[in-house]
Design a protein around this motif. Structure first.
Motif, PDB file in Angstrom:
ATOM      1  N   PHE A   1      34.165  59.717  52.293  1.00  0.00           N
ATOM      2  CA  PHE A   1      35.090  60.279  53.278  1.00  0.00           C
ATOM      3  C   PHE A   1      34.348  60.733  54.530  1.00  0.00           C
ATOM      4  O   PHE A   1      34.788  60.467  55.659  1.00  0.00           O
ATOM      5  N   VAL A   2      33.215  61.413  54.342  1.00  0.00           N
ATOM      6  CA  VAL A   2      32.428  61.875  55.495  1.00  0.00           C
ATOM      7  C   VAL A   2      31.959  60.682  56.324  1.00  0.00           C
ATOM      8  O   VAL A   2      32.047  60.694  57.561  1.00  0.00           O
ATOM      9  N   VAL A   3      31.479  59.627  55.667  1.00  0.00           N
ATOM     10  CA  VAL A   3      30.978  58.450  56.381  1.00  0.00           C
ATOM     11  C   VAL A   3      32.101  57.755  57.143  1.00  0.00           C
ATOM     12  O   VAL A   3      31.946  57.400  58.320  1.00  0.00           O
ATOM     13  N   VAL A   4      33.263  57.566  56.501  1.00  0.00           N
ATOM     14  CA  VAL A   4      34.341  56.836  57.167  1.00  0.00           C
ATOM     15  C   VAL A   4      34.910  57.636  58.331  1.00  0.00           C
ATOM     16  O   VAL A   4      35.249  57.066  59.379  1.00  0.00           O
ATOM     17  N   ARG A   5      34.975  58.966  58.198  1.00  0.00           N
ATOM     18  CA  ARG A   5      35.451  59.776  59.320  1.00  0.00           C
ATOM     19  C   ARG A   5      34.448  59.744  60.469  1.00  0.00           C
ATOM     20  O   ARG A   5      34.831  59.727  61.652  1.00  0.00           O
ATOM     21  N   PHE A   6      33.154  59.733  60.149  1.00  0.00           N
ATOM     22  CA  PHE A   6      32.132  59.645  61.198  1.00  0.00           C
ATOM     23  C   PHE A   6      32.259  58.325  61.945  1.00  0.00           C
ATOM     24  O   PHE A   6      32.241  58.288  63.179  1.00  0.00           O
ATOM     25  N   ILE A   7      32.439  57.233  61.204  1.00  0.00           N
ATOM     26  CA  ILE A   7      32.541  55.917  61.831  1.00  0.00           C
ATOM     27  C   ILE A   7      33.803  55.810  62.690  1.00  0.00           C
ATOM     28  O   ILE A   7      33.756  55.322  63.834  1.00  0.00           O
ATOM     29  N   THR A   8      34.937  56.264  62.167  1.00  0.00           N
ATOM     30  CA  THR A   8      36.178  56.150  62.939  1.00  0.00           C
ATOM     31  C   THR A   8      36.134  57.005  64.204  1.00  0.00           C
ATOM     32  O   THR A   8      36.671  56.608  65.240  1.00  0.00           O
ATOM     33  N   ARG A   9      35.483  58.163  64.114  1.00  0.00           N
ATOM     34  CA  ARG A   9      35.381  59.001  65.307  1.00  0.00           C
ATOM     35  C   ARG A   9      34.430  58.391  66.331  1.00  0.00           C
ATOM     36  O   ARG A   9      34.637  58.526  67.539  1.00  0.00           O
ATOM     37  N   MET A  10      33.377  57.711  65.867  1.00  0.00           N
ATOM     38  CA  MET A  10      32.483  57.017  66.799  1.00  0.00           C
ATOM     39  C   MET A  10      33.207  55.846  67.464  1.00  0.00           C
ATOM     40  O   MET A  10      33.022  55.586  68.655  1.00  0.00           O
ATOM     41  N   ILE A  11      34.028  55.117  66.679  1.00  0.00           N
ATOM     42  CA  ILE A  11      34.814  54.027  67.258  1.00  0.00           C
ATOM     43  C   ILE A  11      35.770  54.567  68.309  1.00  0.00           C
ATOM     44  O   ILE A  11      35.920  54.010  69.404  1.00  0.00           O
ATOM     45  N   ARG A  12      36.417  55.681  67.992  1.00  0.00           N
ATOM     46  CA  ARG A  12      37.379  56.273  68.927  1.00  0.00           C
ATOM     47  C   ARG A  12      36.702  56.707  70.222  1.00  0.00           C
ATOM     48  O   ARG A  12      37.252  56.554  71.312  1.00  0.00           O
ATOM     49  N   ALA A  13      35.464  57.241  70.095  1.00  0.00           N
ATOM     50  CA  ALA A  13      34.739  57.720  71.269  1.00  0.00           C
ATOM     51  C   ALA A  13      33.998  56.596  71.988  1.00  0.00           C
ATOM     52  O   ALA A  13      33.436  56.821  73.064  1.00  0.00           O
ATOM     53  N   GLY A  14      33.968  55.383  71.389  1.00  0.00           N
ATOM     54  CA  GLY A  14      33.266  54.266  72.009  1.00  0.00           C
ATOM     55  C   GLY A  14      31.766  54.426  71.984  1.00  0.00           C
ATOM     56  O   GLY A  14      31.067  53.937  72.880  1.00  0.00           O
ATOM     57  N   LYS A  15      31.233  55.088  70.963  1.00  0.00           N
ATOM     58  CA  LYS A  15      29.799  55.352  70.875  1.00  0.00           C
ATOM     59  C   LYS A  15      29.196  54.615  69.679  1.00  0.00           C
ATOM     60  O   LYS A  15      29.875  54.352  68.700  1.00  0.00           O
ATOM     61  N   GLY A  16      27.911  54.325  69.786  1.00  0.00           N
ATOM     62  CA  GLY A  16      27.196  53.729  68.674  1.00  0.00           C
ATOM     63  C   GLY A  16      27.512  52.252  68.489  1.00  0.00           C
ATOM     64  O   GLY A  16      28.219  51.639  69.294  1.00  0.00           O
ATOM     65  N   PRO A  17      26.996  51.679  67.403  1.00  0.00           N
ATOM     66  CA  PRO A  17      27.167  50.246  67.163  1.00  0.00           C
ATOM     67  C   PRO A  17      28.502  49.881  66.527  1.00  0.00           C
ATOM     68  O   PRO A  17      28.784  48.710  66.304  1.00  0.00           O
ATOM     69  N   PHE A  18      29.343  50.882  66.243  1.00  0.00           N
ATOM     70  CA  PHE A  18      30.591  50.617  65.527  1.00  0.00           C
ATOM     71  C   PHE A  18      31.656  50.100  66.489  1.00  0.00           C
ATOM     72  O   PHE A  18      31.682  50.452  67.670  1.00  0.00           O
ATOM     73  N   HIS A  19      32.554  49.263  65.974  1.00  0.00           N
ATOM     74  CA  HIS A  19      33.639  48.731  66.786  1.00  0.00           C
ATOM     75  C   HIS A  19      34.847  48.485  65.904  1.00  0.00           C
ATOM     76  O   HIS A  19      34.741  48.423  64.673  1.00  0.00           O
ATOM     77  N   ASP A  20      35.971  48.353  66.568  1.00  0.00           N
ATOM     78  CA  ASP A  20      37.225  48.119  65.849  1.00  0.00           C
ATOM     79  C   ASP A  20      37.193  46.768  65.155  1.00  0.00           C
ATOM     80  O   ASP A  20      36.646  45.800  65.671  1.00  0.00           O
ATOM     81  N   ILE A  21      37.764  46.717  63.940  1.00  0.00           N
ATOM     82  CA  ILE A  21      37.810  45.484  63.171  1.00  0.00           C
ATOM     83  C   ILE A  21      39.255  44.999  63.124  1.00  0.00           C
ATOM     84  O   ILE A  21      40.134  45.700  62.638  1.00  0.00           O
ATOM     85  N   SER A  22      39.488  43.806  63.613  1.00  0.00           N
ATOM     86  CA  SER A  22      40.830  43.233  63.597  1.00  0.00           C
ATOM     87  C   SER A  22      40.776  41.853  62.984  1.00  0.00           C
ATOM     88  O   SER A  22      39.785  41.130  63.110  1.00  0.00           O
ATOM     89  N   GLY A  23      41.842  41.515  62.292  1.00  0.00           N
ATOM     90  CA  GLY A  23      41.920  40.187  61.697  1.00  0.00           C
ATOM     91  C   GLY A  23      42.430  39.172  62.700  1.00  0.00           C
ATOM     92  O   GLY A  23      42.578  39.443  63.893  1.00  0.00           O
ATOM     93  N   GLY A  24      42.690  37.977  62.239  1.00  0.00           N
ATOM     94  CA  GLY A  24      43.205  36.930  63.107  1.00  0.00           C
ATOM     95  C   GLY A  24      44.544  37.315  63.694  1.00  0.00           C
ATOM     96  O   GLY A  24      45.365  37.946  63.045  1.00  0.00           O
ATOM     97  N   GLY A  25      44.735  36.947  64.957  1.00  0.00           N
ATOM     98  CA  GLY A  25      45.995  37.249  65.619  1.00  0.00           C
ATOM     99  C   GLY A  25      46.112  38.693  66.045  1.00  0.00           C
ATOM    100  O   GLY A  25      47.196  39.167  66.349  1.00  0.00           O
ATOM    101  N   GLY A  26      44.984  39.414  66.085  1.00  0.00           N
ATOM    102  CA  GLY A  26      45.005  40.800  66.524  1.00  0.00           C
ATOM    103  C   GLY A  26      45.522  41.779  65.504  1.00  0.00           C
ATOM    104  O   GLY A  26      45.844  42.912  65.836  1.00  0.00           O
ATOM    105  N   VAL A  27      45.616  41.368  64.233  1.00  0.00           N
ATOM    106  CA  VAL A  27      46.090  42.267  63.183  1.00  0.00           C
ATOM    107  C   VAL A  27      44.957  43.215  62.801  1.00  0.00           C
ATOM    108  O   VAL A  27      43.867  42.770  62.422  1.00  0.00           O
ATOM    109  N   HIS A  28      45.205  44.511  62.905  1.00  0.00           N
ATOM    110  CA  HIS A  28      44.176  45.501  62.598  1.00  0.00           C
ATOM    111  C   HIS A  28      44.000  45.633  61.083  1.00  0.00           C
ATOM    112  O   HIS A  28      44.975  45.719  60.345  1.00  0.00           O
ATOM    113  N   LEU A  29      42.743  45.614  60.652  1.00  0.00           N
ATOM    114  CA  LEU A  29      42.439  45.761  59.237  1.00  0.00           C
ATOM    115  C   LEU A  29      42.130  47.227  58.953  1.00  0.00           C
ATOM    116  O   LEU A  29      41.058  47.726  59.285  1.00  0.00           O
ATOM    117  N   HIS A  30      43.087  47.931  58.372  1.00  0.00           N
ATOM    118  CA  HIS A  30      42.879  49.336  58.031  1.00  0.00           C
ATOM    119  C   HIS A  30      41.967  49.439  56.816  1.00  0.00           C
ATOM    120  O   HIS A  30      42.007  48.604  55.909  1.00  0.00           O
TER     121      HIS A  30
END
Length: 251
Positions: A31-60
């Motif tokens: 939980f700590v790791v996934v919250r850290f990653i999602t917050r970094m994605i939200r802030a646009g920091k670090g090597p993390f980025h949003d993951i989307s499937g084909g056709g722009g479908v977001h993979l939760h």
């Protein structure tokens, strides 16, 4: 330290709680790791980025979480007791549960509310789940009464009966939408009783299915008074763990 070694031997080793304890650690770390990653994605920091499937479908991440959870569950029931496979299953179950519950609000509402005020329900559920799993992992095994004197075994039976009643109050508190209070009530018995008999939060399942319109209005008025006094402290806690809701920064 001798009492700690005795507790470990009786309640964890003899109580066969090794996989459960490992699952608890995996749950918290994931939980700590996934919250850290999602917050970094939200802030646009670090090597993390949003993951989307084909056709722009977001993979939760609840999707792989459910697959990991199912794999761990089937591995656990199909493995020899306390084997290496059982411990591996405990890790998978902990990680999968953390990924699923981190998006509990989205699954509950069937909407992408992860960064909204409604999405912070996930933080409350994860906190409550961590407390329950932690208590089960480090607490006294109620059925582990071998080699105990009769009077001690009888006392343990009384305690178990009381705990069943106590957890009933805690469950009622959670159904009434008072998740932080339910967390406190796990450790403070009188809080569980008081919270269980008082009015529910107006948006809780308890209020929606059991309250008349008049009682629901009373619940709204009480919730507004409570939030006016204590809401900012709860918001700071939720924001510190889950991040401030989008468009609603709080200080």
């Amino acid at each position: 330290m001798h009492w700690l070694a005795q507790w470990w031997a009786r309640e964890v080793v003899d109580g066969c709680k090794g996989p459960l304890l490992l699952s608890f650690v995996a749950f918290v770390v994931a939980f700590v790791v996934v919250r850290f990653i999602t917050r970094m994605i939200r802030a646009g920091k670090g090597p993390f980025h949003d993951i989307s499937g084909g056709g722009g479908v977001h993979l939760h991440h609840s999707t792989p979480g459910m697959l990991i959870l199912m794999l761990g569950a089937f591995m656990g029931i199909g493995s020899p007791p306390l084997s290496g496979w059982t411990y591996a299953a405990g890790v998978l179950i902990g990680v999968g549960t953390a990924l699923v519950l981190d998006e509990f609000a989205m699954l509950f509402r069937l909407q992408d509310v992860y960064w909204s005020q409604e999405g912070q329900l996930s933080v409350n559920i994860v906190t409550l789940a961590a407390a329950l799993i932690g208590l089960a992992a480090v607490g006294v095994s109620p059925l582990n009464i071998k080699d105990l004197p009769p009077e001690v075994a009888a006392l343990r039976g009384v305690i178990v009966c009381w705990l069943v009643i106590h957890f009933g109050f805690v469950a009622t508190t959670a159904l009434k939408g008072k998740y932080p209070t339910a967390l406190i009530a796990l450790f403070v018995g009188p809080v569980a009783f008081v919270a269980a008999v008082r009015l529910a939060r107006p948006t809780s399942p308890w209020a929606r299915h059991r309250y008349s319109s008049e009682k629901l209005e009373r619940a709204r008025e009480r919730a507004e008074r409570f939030d006016a006094r204590w809401g900012r402290y709860r918001a700071r806690w939720d924001d510190a763990i889950g991040g401030a809701p989008t468009g609603q920064p709080r200080h």
